[in-house]
Write a protein that holds these residues in place. Structure first.
Motif, PDB file in Angstrom:
ATOM      1  N   MET A  40     -16.791 -23.462  -3.983  1.00 43.88           N
ATOM      2  CA  MET A  40     -16.632 -23.699  -5.400  1.00 43.88           C
ATOM      3  C   MET A  40     -15.350 -23.044  -5.913  1.00 43.88           C
ATOM      4  N   LYS A  41     -15.079 -21.833  -5.425  1.00 43.74           N
ATOM      5  CA  LYS A  41     -13.874 -21.127  -5.843  1.00 43.74           C
ATOM      6  C   LYS A  41     -12.628 -21.888  -5.399  1.00 43.74           C
ATOM      7  N   LEU A  42     -12.660 -22.461  -4.209  1.00 38.34           N
ATOM      8  CA  LEU A  42     -11.537 -23.237  -3.697  1.00 38.34           C
ATOM      9  C   LEU A  42     -11.315 -24.483  -4.548  1.00 38.34           C
ATOM     10  N   LEU A  43     -12.382 -25.143  -4.937  1.00 34.55           N
ATOM     11  CA  LEU A  43     -12.279 -26.344  -5.755  1.00 34.55           C
ATOM     12  C   LEU A  43     -11.693 -26.035  -7.139  1.00 34.55           C
ATOM     13  N   SER A  44     -12.151 -24.942  -7.752  1.00 34.49           N
ATOM     14  CA  SER A  44     -11.636 -24.599  -9.079  1.00 34.49           C
ATOM     15  C   SER A  44     -10.168 -24.188  -9.022  1.00 34.49           C
ATOM     16  N   SER A  45      -9.760 -23.453  -7.997  1.00 31.26           N
ATOM     17  CA  SER A  45      -8.344 -23.097  -7.880  1.00 31.26           C
ATOM     18  C   SER A  45      -7.506 -24.333  -7.574  1.00 31.26           C
ATOM     19  N   PHE A  46      -8.057 -25.247  -6.801  1.00 31.32           N
ATOM     20  CA  PHE A  46      -7.379 -26.502  -6.498  1.00 31.32           C
ATOM     21  C   PHE A  46      -7.160 -27.320  -7.774  1.00 31.32           C
ATOM     22  N   LEU A  47      -8.162 -27.454  -8.607  1.00 34.88           N
ATOM     23  CA  LEU A  47      -8.031 -28.204  -9.855  1.00 34.88           C
ATOM     24  C   LEU A  47      -7.066 -27.522 -10.819  1.00 34.88           C
ATOM     25  N   ALA A  48      -7.087 -26.206 -10.875  1.00 32.51           N
ATOM     26  CA  ALA A  48      -6.162 -25.471 -11.743  1.00 32.51           C
ATOM     27  C   ALA A  48      -4.723 -25.672 -11.283  1.00 32.51           C
ATOM     28  N   LEU A  49      -4.494 -25.626  -9.993  1.00 35.06           N
ATOM     29  CA  LEU A  49      -3.161 -25.846  -9.445  1.00 35.06           C
ATOM     30  C   LEU A  49      -2.694 -27.275  -9.709  1.00 35.06           C
ATOM     31  N   LEU A  50      -3.570 -28.218  -9.530  1.00 34.23           N
ATOM     32  CA  LEU A  50      -3.230 -29.622  -9.772  1.00 34.23           C
ATOM     33  C   LEU A  50      -2.868 -29.846 -11.228  1.00 34.23           C
ATOM     34  N   LEU A  51      -3.625 -29.280 -12.131  1.00 34.16           N
ATOM     35  CA  LEU A  51      -3.340 -29.409 -13.552  1.00 34.16           C
ATOM     36  C   LEU A  51      -2.004 -28.765 -13.903  1.00 34.16           C
ATOM     37  N   LEU A  52      -1.723 -27.615 -13.333  1.00 28.26           N
ATOM     38  CA  LEU A  52      -0.473 -26.916 -13.587  1.00 28.26           C
ATOM     39  C   LEU A  52       0.720 -27.713 -13.082  1.00 28.26           C
ATOM     40  N   ILE A  53       0.609 -28.262 -11.896  1.00 26.55           N
ATOM     41  CA  ILE A  53       1.730 -28.983 -11.301  1.00 26.55           C
ATOM     42  C   ILE A  53       1.989 -30.303 -12.013  1.00 26.55           C
ATOM     43  N   THR A  54       0.948 -31.036 -12.362  1.00 24.69           N
ATOM     44  CA  THR A  54       1.151 -32.347 -12.962  1.00 24.69           C
ATOM     45  C   THR A  54       1.544 -32.277 -14.424  1.00 24.69           C
ATOM     46  N   SER A  55       1.295 -31.171 -15.098  1.00 27.70           N
ATOM     47  CA  SER A  55       1.607 -31.108 -16.521  1.00 27.70           C
ATOM     48  C   SER A  55       3.016 -30.615 -16.800  1.00 27.70           C
ATOM     49  N   CYS A  56       3.677 -30.004 -15.847  1.00 32.05           N
ATOM     50  CA  CYS A  56       4.995 -29.452 -16.127  1.00 32.05           C
ATOM     51  C   CYS A  56       6.094 -30.441 -15.770  1.00 32.05           C
ATOM     52  N   GLY A  57       7.213 -30.290 -16.409  1.00 30.35           N
ATOM     53  CA  GLY A  57       8.376 -31.104 -16.119  1.00 30.35           C
ATOM     54  C   GLY A  57       8.505 -32.294 -17.042  1.00 30.35           C
ATOM     55  N   THR A  58       9.726 -32.502 -17.511  1.00 26.67           N
ATOM     56  CA  THR A  58       9.998 -33.645 -18.376  1.00 26.67           C
ATOM     57  C   THR A  58      11.261 -34.346 -17.918  1.00 26.67           C
ATOM     58  N   THR A  59      11.357 -35.601 -18.294  1.00 27.10           N
ATOM     59  CA  THR A  59      12.563 -36.383 -18.103  1.00 27.10           C
ATOM     60  C   THR A  59      13.252 -36.484 -19.448  1.00 27.10           C
ATOM     61  N   ARG A  60      14.533 -36.177 -19.475  1.00 27.69           N
ATOM     62  CA  ARG A  60      15.299 -36.281 -20.717  1.00 27.69           C
ATOM     63  C   ARG A  60      16.009 -37.620 -20.768  1.00 27.69           C
ATOM     64  N   ILE A  61      15.802 -38.345 -21.854  1.00 28.32           N
ATOM     65  CA  ILE A  61      16.514 -39.597 -22.090  1.00 28.32           C
ATOM     66  C   ILE A  61      17.514 -39.305 -23.193  1.00 28.32           C
ATOM     67  N   ILE A  62      18.806 -39.451 -22.870  1.00 26.01           N
ATOM     68  CA  ILE A  62      19.868 -39.030 -23.767  1.00 26.01           C
ATOM     69  C   ILE A  62      20.759 -40.218 -24.106  1.00 26.01           C
ATOM     70  N   ALA A  63      20.963 -40.453 -25.397  1.00 25.34           N
ATOM     71  CA  ALA A  63      21.894 -41.489 -25.854  1.00 25.34           C
ATOM     72  C   ALA A  63      23.256 -40.851 -26.064  1.00 25.34           C
ATOM     73  N   ASN A  64      24.319 -41.651 -25.913  1.00 27.66           N
ATOM     74  CA  ASN A  64      25.663 -41.106 -26.079  1.00 27.66           C
ATOM     75  C   ASN A  64      25.963 -40.750 -27.532  1.00 27.66           C
ATOM     76  N   ASN A  65      25.181 -41.269 -28.462  1.00 27.06           N
ATOM     77  CA  ASN A  65      25.360 -40.947 -29.868  1.00 27.06           C
ATOM     78  C   ASN A  65      24.102 -40.239 -30.365  1.00 27.06           C
ATOM     79  N   PRO A  66      24.222 -39.060 -30.950  1.00 28.82           N
ATOM     80  CA  PRO A  66      23.028 -38.323 -31.381  1.00 28.82           C
ATOM     81  C   PRO A  66      22.240 -38.997 -32.497  1.00 28.82           C
ATOM     82  N   GLU A  67      22.832 -40.000 -33.161  1.00 29.67           N
ATOM     83  CA  GLU A  67      22.130 -40.712 -34.224  1.00 29.67           C
ATOM     84  C   GLU A  67      21.476 -42.004 -33.743  1.00 29.67           C
ATOM     85  N   ALA A  68      21.660 -42.347 -32.468  1.00 34.48           N
ATOM     86  CA  ALA A  68      21.092 -43.582 -31.930  1.00 34.48           C
ATOM     87  C   ALA A  68      19.575 -43.449 -31.780  1.00 34.48           C
ATOM     88  N   ASP A  69      18.870 -44.509 -32.126  1.00 34.65           N
ATOM     89  CA  ASP A  69      17.418 -44.537 -31.958  1.00 34.65           C
ATOM     90  C   ASP A  69      17.092 -44.889 -30.517  1.00 34.65           C
TER      91      ASP A  69
END
Length: 135
Positions: free
Chosen positions: A1-30
């Motif tokens: 049970m302890k292994l399963l809970s640490s596994f789920l906590a690690l999975l949640l931590l890894i999948t929730s972090c990190g973003t992709t930045r989408i950047i337009a050449n003009n800061p006013e562009a939608d």
């Protein structure tokens, strides 16, 4: 049970972090993702998850950049995550690129005095007004 809970906590931590930045050449562009406006100038989206494609483009005063399609891809971190999580990472560890740049076309303003067309960055006083109340 302890292994399963640490596994789920690690999975949640890894999948929730990190973003992709989408950047337009003009800061006013939608910036639009799958035809929905997500912000102006720079937008961040969740980088990791199941395989998925999305269409993105920038729009500046009615001038639309070329539409691009980005997709989550299988890479080395997906392989490591999949092996470490006993296969779950193979389904949910795919990643978008770290940054995506959108080049919007310059606006054209046709002056009323008969002079030539003005392109690229112009004075804010010469730009056409944005639509009132637009998000």
């Amino acid at each position: 049970m302890k292994l399963l809970s640490s596994f789920l906590a690690l999975l949640l931590l890894i999948t929730s972090c990190g973003t992709t930045r989408i950047i337009a050449n003009n800061p006013e562009a939608d910036i639009y993702i799958n035809n929905l406006k997500k912000g102006e100038g720079e937008v961040e989206i969740k980088r990791m998850g199941p395989p998925q494609k999305m269409k993105i483009y920038a729009e500046y005063y009615g001038s639309k950049s070329s539409e691009r399609q980005i997709k989550r891809e299988f890479d080395l971190s997906t392989l490591v995550l999949g092996l470490y999580t006993y296969g779950i990472g193979f389904a949910f560890g795919w990643r978008y690129p770290k940054e995506v740049f959108l080049q919007s076309t310059p606006i054209e303003i046709h002056p009323t005095d008969g002079s030539d067309v003005i392109t690229n960055e112009v004075s804010p006083w010469l730009r056409p007004p944005r639509i009132w109340g637009a998000q």
